[in-house]
Design an enzyme around this catalytic site. Structure first.
Site, PDB file in Angstrom:
ATOM      1  N   GLN A   1     -32.401 -19.044  -7.218  1.00 12.41           N
ATOM      2  CA  GLN A   1     -31.867 -18.058  -8.161  1.00 12.41           C
ATOM      3  C   GLN A   1     -31.544 -16.744  -7.455  1.00 12.41           C
ATOM      4  OE1 GLN A   1     -34.008 -18.508 -11.725  1.00 12.41           O
ATOM      5  NE2 GLN A   1     -33.103 -16.783 -12.788  1.00 12.41           N
TER       6      GLN A   1
ATOM      7  N   SER B   1     -37.296 -22.424  -4.009  1.00 12.74           N
ATOM      8  CA  SER B   1     -37.607 -22.363  -5.441  1.00 12.74           C
ATOM      9  C   SER B   1     -36.755 -23.383  -6.205  1.00 12.74           C
ATOM     10  CB  SER B   1     -37.410 -20.932  -5.959  1.00 12.74           C
ATOM     11  OG  SER B   1     -37.882 -20.810  -7.278  1.00 12.74           O
ATOM     12  N   LEU B   2     -35.854 -22.928  -7.075  1.00 20.05           N
ATOM     13  CA  LEU B   2     -34.949 -23.835  -7.786  1.00 20.05           C
ATOM     14  C   LEU B   2     -34.262 -24.802  -6.818  1.00 20.05           C
ATOM     15  CD1 LEU B   2     -32.827 -24.654 -10.015  1.00 20.05           C
ATOM     16  CD2 LEU B   2     -31.481 -22.753  -9.156  1.00 20.05           C
TER      17      LEU B   2
ATOM     18  N   ARG C   1     -36.677 -26.678 -17.032  1.00 25.95           N
ATOM     19  CA  ARG C   1     -37.409 -25.656 -16.274  1.00 25.95           C
ATOM     20  C   ARG C   1     -36.893 -24.253 -16.628  1.00 25.95           C
ATOM     21  NH1 ARG C   1     -36.639 -23.020 -11.040  1.00 25.95           N
ATOM     22  NH2 ARG C   1     -38.541 -22.956  -9.785  1.00 25.95           N
TER      23      ARG C   1
ATOM     24  N   HIS D   1     -43.051 -17.634 -10.070  1.00 23.71           N
ATOM     25  CA  HIS D   1     -44.044 -18.013  -9.045  1.00 23.71           C
ATOM     26  C   HIS D   1     -45.301 -17.142  -9.119  1.00 23.71           C
ATOM     27  CE1 HIS D   1     -41.224 -20.839  -7.388  1.00 23.71           C
ATOM     28  NE2 HIS D   1     -40.310 -19.894  -7.426  1.00 23.71           N
TER      29      HIS D   1
ATOM     30  N   GLN E   1     -45.326 -25.773  -8.193  1.00 18.92           N
ATOM     31  CA  GLN E   1     -44.410 -24.768  -7.643  1.00 18.92           C
ATOM     32  C   GLN E   1     -44.172 -23.576  -8.573  1.00 18.92           C
ATOM     33  OE1 GLN E   1     -40.434 -24.358  -8.162  1.00 18.92           O
ATOM     34  NE2 GLN E   1     -39.795 -25.147  -6.159  1.00 18.92           N
TER      35      GLN E   1
END
Length: 292
Positions: free
Chosen positions: A9, A88-89, A113, A195, A244
């Site tokens: 992102q 991440s993503l 998500r 996170h 995660q």
């Protein structure tokens, strides 16, 4: 050895993916399939929406995922990774590109998500900030000394960490970090504290969706954010994906481990060039390139 890496992102931009859509029949069909699965024309927002449209988590995450995965699919035999990772993503993009998830299931999970994270953001006011110019340990110690929720969320490169948590705790930590000699502490324009423990409600929701999804052995090791280690076992991949959401992205450690395991060339697939820059900061001798 060649590593393909996938952005997260923040890499989005208006017009992303349009050239692919217009010039490649495979890409065109995959984008249209995505519009059908999502129930709205995400392509309209990607190609000609506003920055504001693209900043909505429910749009941003599937948009970046689609751009990255479709790029990988259009490469055909030229997508020949010895290893993959995503920030991440981007871990979802990496898993689909490497065959651990099929395209449709990957998109549904990313959408679930994004929705779960959006909801978690709305439940509690929270934010993130980038900290430049301090050792990891200093940032960790200061976060641990602050009342309220504030944690290290992204270990992006040596001297660049993103902290995440409740608004007041981030403010207090930012002051302390500046006093400790940080070169800069920059508030980030994000919807919430990704996170971090603030994402716990989203983690529980995502766990349900992941449990109902088929995972397969990928074509190469996937270095996952949670432990920065290579994984091919579907059960491990599944558990790490769930963890995660509330755990830090260990990108510095991931790149170092990939290099230690033989990676010399890194190719970023997706919008922007953020990961190319981070890889060079982590390992100056790496060859980096990208496609978008």
């Amino acid at each position: 050895m060649k590593a393909f890496v996938f952005p997260g992102q923040g890499a989005q931009f208006v017009g992303m993916g349009k050239d692919l859509y217009d010039s490649n029949p495979v890409a065109h069909d995959m984008f249209e399939k995505a519009n059908e699965i999502l129930g709205f024309r995400i392509t309209d927002l990607m190609f000609s929406g506003t920055d504001e449209d693209l900043r909505q988590t429910r749009v941003t995450q599937p948009a970046i995922f689609l751009h990255s995965v479709i790029l990988a699919k259009t490469l055909g035999a030229d997508f020949n990774p010895d290893m993959v990772a995503g920030h991440s993503l981007g871990e979802f993009s990496a898993l689909v590109a490497a065959g651990a998830l099929n395209f449709e299931d990957g998109l549904r999970l990313v959408s679930a998500r994004a929705m779960a994270m959006q909801k978690a953001c709305e439940m509690k006011e929270s934010t993130m900030a980038a900290v430049l110019g301090l050792p990891d340990e200093t940032v960790e110690n200061i976060c641990n000394s602050i009342a309220g929720v504030v944690v290290c969320a992204n270990y992006n490169s040596p001297g660049q960490i993103v902290i995440s948590g409740e608004v007041e705790a981030i403010k207090a930590a930012s002051e302390r970090l500046s006093e400790a000699g940080a070169r800069r502490v920059l508030p980030l324009k994000v919807g919430g504290a990704f996170h971090s423990p603030c994402m716990e409600p989203a983690r529980a929701e995502l766990a349900e969706a992941i449990a109902a999804t088929d995972f397969h052995r990928p074509i190469c090791p996937v270095y996952q954010n949670v432990d920065a280690l290579p994984h091919t076992d579907p059960a491990e991949i599944r558990a790490n994906l769930i963890a995660q959401l509330t755990a830090p992205v260990r990108w510095t450690q991931t790149v170092r481990n990939m290099v230690a395991d033989g990676a010399t060339e890194f190719v970023e697939l997706g919008p922007g060039k953020v990961l190319q820059g981070l890889v060079k900061k982590i390992h100056a001798d790496a060859t980096v390139s990208g496609m978008q």
